[in-house]
Design a protein around this motif. Structure first.
Motif, PDB file in Angstrom:
ATOM      1  N   GLN A  12       0.849  -1.196   0.000  1.00 27.00           N
ATOM      2  CA  GLN A  12       0.000   0.000   0.000  1.00 27.00           C
ATOM      3  C   GLN A  12       0.881   1.243   0.000  1.00 27.00           C
ATOM      4  O   GLN A  12       1.818   1.347   0.780  1.00 27.00           O
ATOM      5  N   ALA A  13       0.572   2.201  -0.871  1.00 22.69           N
ATOM      6  CA  ALA A  13       1.392   3.407  -0.981  1.00 22.69           C
ATOM      7  C   ALA A  13       1.467   4.146   0.347  1.00 22.69           C
ATOM      8  O   ALA A  13       2.535   4.644   0.731  1.00 22.69           O
ATOM      9  N   GLY A  14       0.350   4.238   1.062  1.00 23.56           N
ATOM     10  CA  GLY A  14       0.335   4.973   2.316  1.00 23.56           C
ATOM     11  C   GLY A  14       1.267   4.387   3.357  1.00 23.56           C
ATOM     12  O   GLY A  14       1.777   5.117   4.217  1.00 23.56           O
ATOM     13  N   ASP A  15       1.513   3.078   3.290  1.00 24.47           N
ATOM     14  CA  ASP A  15       2.421   2.427   4.238  1.00 24.47           C
ATOM     15  C   ASP A  15       3.880   2.586   3.839  1.00 24.47           C
ATOM     16  O   ASP A  15       4.773   2.260   4.628  1.00 24.47           O
ATOM     17  N   GLN A  16       4.116   3.044   2.624  1.00 30.29           N
ATOM     18  CA  GLN A  16       5.479   3.126   2.100  1.00 30.29           C
ATOM     19  C   GLN A  16       5.885   4.580   1.810  1.00 30.29           C
ATOM     20  O   GLN A  16       6.786   4.822   1.009  1.00 30.29           O
ATOM     21  N   ALA A  17       5.225   5.544   2.479  1.00 27.05           N
ATOM     22  CA  ALA A  17       5.465   6.952   2.149  1.00 27.05           C
ATOM     23  C   ALA A  17       6.907   7.371   2.389  1.00 27.05           C
ATOM     24  O   ALA A  17       7.394   8.328   1.779  1.00 27.05           O
ATOM     25  N   ARG A  18       7.590   6.677   3.294  1.00 31.38           N
ATOM     26  CA  ARG A  18       8.984   7.031   3.588  1.00 31.38           C
ATOM     27  C   ARG A  18       9.942   6.598   2.494  1.00 31.38           C
ATOM     28  O   ARG A  18      11.109   6.991   2.497  1.00 31.38           O
ATOM     29  N   TRP A  19       9.461   5.769   1.563  1.00 33.57           N
ATOM     30  CA  TRP A  19      10.369   5.156   0.586  1.00 33.57           C
ATOM     31  C   TRP A  19       9.969   5.491  -0.849  1.00 33.57           C
ATOM     32  O   TRP A  19       8.811   5.740  -1.145  1.00 33.57           O
ATOM     33  N   MET A  20      10.940   5.451  -1.731  1.00 32.28           N
ATOM     34  CA  MET A  20      10.700   5.432  -3.170  1.00 32.28           C
ATOM     35  C   MET A  20      10.924   3.976  -3.603  1.00 32.28           C
ATOM     36  O   MET A  20      11.997   3.418  -3.374  1.00 32.28           O
ATOM     37  N   LEU A  21       9.911   3.374  -4.201  1.00 32.84           N
ATOM     38  CA  LEU A  21       9.977   1.968  -4.579  1.00 32.84           C
ATOM     39  C   LEU A  21      10.058   1.831  -6.098  1.00 32.84           C
ATOM     40  O   LEU A  21       9.324   2.506  -6.828  1.00 32.84           O
ATOM     41  N   TYR A  22      10.919   0.922  -6.571  1.00 37.92           N
ATOM     42  CA  TYR A  22      11.057   0.642  -7.996  1.00 37.92           C
ATOM     43  C   TYR A  22      10.986  -0.875  -8.210  1.00 37.92           C
ATOM     44  O   TYR A  22      11.526  -1.649  -7.408  1.00 37.92           O
ATOM     45  N   LEU A  23      10.327  -1.291  -9.287  1.00 44.50           N
ATOM     46  CA  LEU A  23      10.240  -2.705  -9.632  1.00 44.50           C
ATOM     47  C   LEU A  23      11.477  -3.107 -10.434  1.00 44.50           C
ATOM     48  O   LEU A  23      11.700  -2.597 -11.539  1.00 44.50           O
ATOM     49  N   LEU A  24      12.285  -4.027  -9.888  1.00 47.56           N
ATOM     50  CA  LEU A  24      13.509  -4.463 -10.561  1.00 47.56           C
ATOM     51  C   LEU A  24      13.335  -5.791 -11.291  1.00 47.56           C
ATOM     52  O   LEU A  24      14.007  -6.047 -12.289  1.00 47.56           O
ATOM     53  N   ASP A  25      12.446  -6.634 -10.772  1.00 48.58           N
ATOM     54  CA  ASP A  25      12.275  -7.945 -11.380  1.00 48.58           C
ATOM     55  C   ASP A  25      10.850  -8.424 -11.133  1.00 48.58           C
ATOM     56  O   ASP A  25      10.274  -8.174 -10.065  1.00 48.58           O
ATOM     57  N   GLY A  26      10.246  -9.089 -12.141  1.00 43.98           N
ATOM     58  CA  GLY A  26       8.907  -9.626 -11.986  1.00 43.98           C
ATOM     59  C   GLY A  26       7.837  -8.745 -12.604  1.00 43.98           C
ATOM     60  O   GLY A  26       8.108  -7.843 -13.400  1.00 43.98           O
ATOM     61  N   LYS A  27       6.596  -9.002 -12.196  1.00 42.84           N
ATOM     62  CA  LYS A  27       5.447  -8.299 -12.768  1.00 42.84           C
ATOM     63  C   LYS A  27       4.450  -8.000 -11.646  1.00 42.84           C
ATOM     64  O   LYS A  27       4.224  -8.834 -10.764  1.00 42.84           O
ATOM     65  N   MET A  28       3.876  -6.803 -11.657  1.00 40.70           N
ATOM     66  CA  MET A  28       2.879  -6.467 -10.652  1.00 40.70           C
ATOM     67  C   MET A  28       1.766  -5.636 -11.267  1.00 40.70           C
ATOM     68  O   MET A  28       1.930  -5.036 -12.353  1.00 40.70           O
ATOM     69  N   SER A  29       0.639  -5.620 -10.593  1.00 33.89           N
ATOM     70  CA  SER A  29      -0.508  -4.830 -11.022  1.00 33.89           C
ATOM     71  C   SER A  29      -0.637  -3.641 -10.080  1.00 33.89           C
ATOM     72  O   SER A  29      -0.730  -3.804  -8.861  1.00 33.89           O
ATOM     73  N   LEU A  30      -0.631  -2.446 -10.659  1.00 38.37           N
ATOM     74  CA  LEU A  30      -0.724  -1.206  -9.887  1.00 38.37           C
ATOM     75  C   LEU A  30      -2.151  -0.680  -9.981  1.00 38.37           C
ATOM     76  O   LEU A  30      -2.693  -0.522 -11.082  1.00 38.37           O
ATOM     77  N   PHE A  31      -2.764  -0.421  -8.827  1.00 35.84           N
ATOM     78  CA  PHE A  31      -4.135   0.072  -8.788  1.00 35.84           C
ATOM     79  C   PHE A  31      -4.141   1.537  -8.375  1.00 35.84           C
ATOM     80  O   PHE A  31      -3.720   1.883  -7.272  1.00 35.84           O
ATOM     81  N   SER A  32      -4.616   2.387  -9.276  1.00 38.21           N
ATOM     82  CA  SER A  32      -4.715   3.819  -9.024  1.00 38.21           C
ATOM     83  C   SER A  32      -6.096   4.268  -9.482  1.00 38.21           C
ATOM     84  O   SER A  32      -6.476   4.047 -10.630  1.00 38.21           O
ATOM     85  N   ASP A  33      -6.858   4.892  -8.575  1.00 34.52           N
ATOM     86  CA  ASP A  33      -8.237   5.306  -8.881  1.00 34.52           C
ATOM     87  C   ASP A  33      -9.085   4.114  -9.345  1.00 34.52           C
ATOM     88  O   ASP A  33      -9.971   4.253 -10.182  1.00 34.52           O
TER      89      ASP A  33
END
Length: 414
Positions: free
Chosen positions: A43-64
Motif C-alpha cells: 500500500q502506498a500509504g504504508d510506504q510513504a517514507r520510501w521510493m519503490l522501484y520494480l527491478l524484477d517480476g510483474k505487478m498490477s498497480l491500482f490507481s483510482d
C-alpha cells in the motif's frame, strides 16, 4: 535476504539518475533490494517514507480503481511504483518480484545538496566512530528497534475524544484536568489577547468553550509536549533543554506567520513548529544512554543526518497527520517546492530560519541560508526585512510571541 545495490542499478532509474556519482554511491549504501512473493500487496500509504522501484517480476498497480500491469525493465518500471502524493494507490505482485527501496528523505537531501542555487550545503563527513554509530542507529530505525517517545496520556485521550460527536466541553474538561500543566496552559491561553478574552475565564471548561474544540485539541497536544523533551542522562539534559527552547521559539513564530495569512490554522502551525525537530528527542536519549562520552561535534553530525527520518517515525506513530510529518521530513530542504502552493512546511521553514538568523543566547551556531532567500518566503508573500534583517510582522507581534512561549512553558506537574 537483502541484496546489495550498485550505482549502475540506480543510474537507470528516473529521479535517481539525476544524482552525481558521489551522491549515488552514498544512496546505494542505504538502499535495499527486497523480494516479494506472488500475491503480496503493498500500500502506498504504508510506504510513504520510501521510493519503490520494480527491478524484477510483474505487478498490477491500482490507481483510482484502474489496474495497470507493470513489468520489470519496461519504461514504466523506471519510474517509482507509487507517486509521492498518491497514498491511496496499491500494488499486487503477479509473480515473484524484486523491489528496490530507496530512502526518500536521504534522496531529497542529496538532491538538494547537489542542486541548490546560491547556497551550498557541505556534506557532513563522519569519522570512523561516527559512521559505526550512524550505521547502528540507522539499522535500529529501519527495523523498528529504536525506542520512540510515547505521546503523553492527556494528548492521546484528547486525540480520541475530539472525534466523538457526543463530546462536549464538560467531558473534554475532565480529560484536560488529568494534567495540571496542560490545564494551566489552556486557561492561560484562553485568557490571553491571542483569543480575544475580554472577561477572564477561571476554569478549564470555560476555556474550552472560548477556544473551541479544534483549537483545544492542538493546544492540549502542544502544551503536553514539554513532557516529551526530557532525558534522564545528566550530561544530555542541557542539550534537551536547548532543543526545547529552540522548538518553542520556532513554534511561536510559526503561530504568528499562520495568523498573518488566511490559508493556515495557527494552532496547527504552532504544533508543527514545536515538533519540527522532534526526531532529536529519541536520538539524544539513545546517544546519552549508549554513548555518554561522545564529543559534541559527533552528536551534531548524527543528529543532523538522522533527525528527519526519526522525527517522521515519531509523528506517524502518534498519528498527527501528513502535514506535520512533511514538516519534520522536509524542514531542512531549504529549496523545496519552489512552484507548489505554500504549505505548513513553508511556514515552519521560514520560522526556523528566522530563529537561526536571530539566535538566542546559548544557541549553537548553524549554517543555513537567510530566511528571506528561500522559496518558502516568497510563497508566503511576506514583506522584505528591515535593515537589521528583522520582520516588522514579528516585531509588532512580539507580545503574541511571548504569550505563546509562556503558554508552552507552563510548569510541568510535580
Amino acid at each position: 535476504m537483502v541484496d546489495a545495490v550498485d550505482t549502475a542499478t540506480l543510474e537507470k532509474l528516473a529521479y535517481l539518475n539525476e544524482l552525481g556519482p558521489a551522491a549515488l554511491e552514498q544512496l546505494a549504501r542505504k538502499t535495499q533490494k527486497l523480494p516479494l512473493k506472488t500475491g503480496s500487496r503493498i500500500q502506498a500509504g504504508d510506504q510513504a517514507r520510501w521510493m519503490l522501484y520494480l527491478l524484477d517480476g510483474k505487478m498490477s498497480l491500482f490507481s483510482d480503481g484502474q489496474p495497470l500491469v507493470v513489468e520489470a525493465f519496461s519504461r514504466r518500471a523506471q519510474q517509482p511504483i507509487f507517486g509521492a502524493s498518491r497514498l491511496q494507490e496499491y500494488a499486487v505482485a503477479l509473480s515473484q518480484c524484486q523491489v528496490l527501496r530507496v530512502d526518500r528523505n536521504l534522496f531529497d537531501t542529496l538532491s538538494q545538496q547537489q542542486s541548490e542555487a546560491g547556497y551550498e550545503i557541505e556534506e557532513t563527513t563522519l569519522s570512523d566512530v561516527e559512521s559505526e554509530i550512524f550505521s547502528s542507529l540507522y539499522q535500529r530505525i529501519i527495523t523498528g528497534q529504536l525506542t520512540l517517545p510515547a505521546l503523553p496520556e492527556v494528548a492521546t485521550r484528547i486525540q480520541s475524544a475530539i472525534n466523538d460527536p457526543r463530546m462536549d466541553s464538560t467531558r473534554l474538561s475532565r480529560i484536560v484536568q488529568m494534567d495540571m500543566a496542560v490545564t494551566g496552559g489552556l486557561v492561560k491561553a484562553a485568557n490571553s489577547a491571542l483569543y480575544g478574552g475580554a472577561a477572564p475565564v477561571h476554569n478549564v471548561r470555560d476555556a474550552i468553550t472560548r477556544l473551541g474544540h479544534a483549537a483545544t485539541r492542538q493546544l492540549v497536544i502542544s502544551i503536553a509536549m514539554k513532557q516529551v523533551f526530557k532525558t534522564s542522562v545528566r550530561g544530555f539534559q542541557r542539550r534537551m533543554l536547548e532543543l526545547w527552547d529552540r522548538s518553542v521559539r520556532v513554534s511561536a513564530l510559526s503561530f504568528v506567520l499562520a495568523r498573518h495569512g488566511t490559508r493556515f490554522d495557527p494552532e496547527h502551525a504552532l504544533l508543527a513548529g514545536l515538533l519540527h525537530q522532534v526526531g532529536m528527542v529519541p536520538l539524544l536519549d539513545y546517544l546519552g544512554q549508549n554513548h555518554p562520552t561522545m564529543e559534541d561535534h559527533e552528536i551534531d553530525a548524527i543528529l543532523k543526518r538522522l533527525h528527519p527520518l526519526v522525527g517522521e517515525l515519531v509523528i506517524n506513530d502518534w498519528g498527527l497527520g501528513p502535514d506535520v510529518s512533511t514538516v519534520v521530513r522536509e524542514v531542512n530542504q531549504f529549496e523545496r517546492n519552489g512552484s507548489a502552493p505554500p504549505d505548513y512546511c513553508d511556514v515552519v521553514l521560514v520560522a526556523h530560519l528566522y530563529a537561526l538568523t536571530h539566535p538566542r543566547k546559548g544557541w549553537p551556531m548553524a549554517e543555513a541560508p537567510r530566511y528571506d532567500q528561500v522559496p518558502a518566503y516568497r510563497k508566503l508573500g511576506l514583506e522584505p526585512p528591515n535593515d537589521e534583517l528583522k520582520l516588522d510582522l514579528f516585531e509588532e507581534a512580539e507580545q503574541e510571541i511571548r504569550q505563546v512561549m509562556d503558554m508552552l512553558k507552563s510548569p510541568s506537574p510535580a
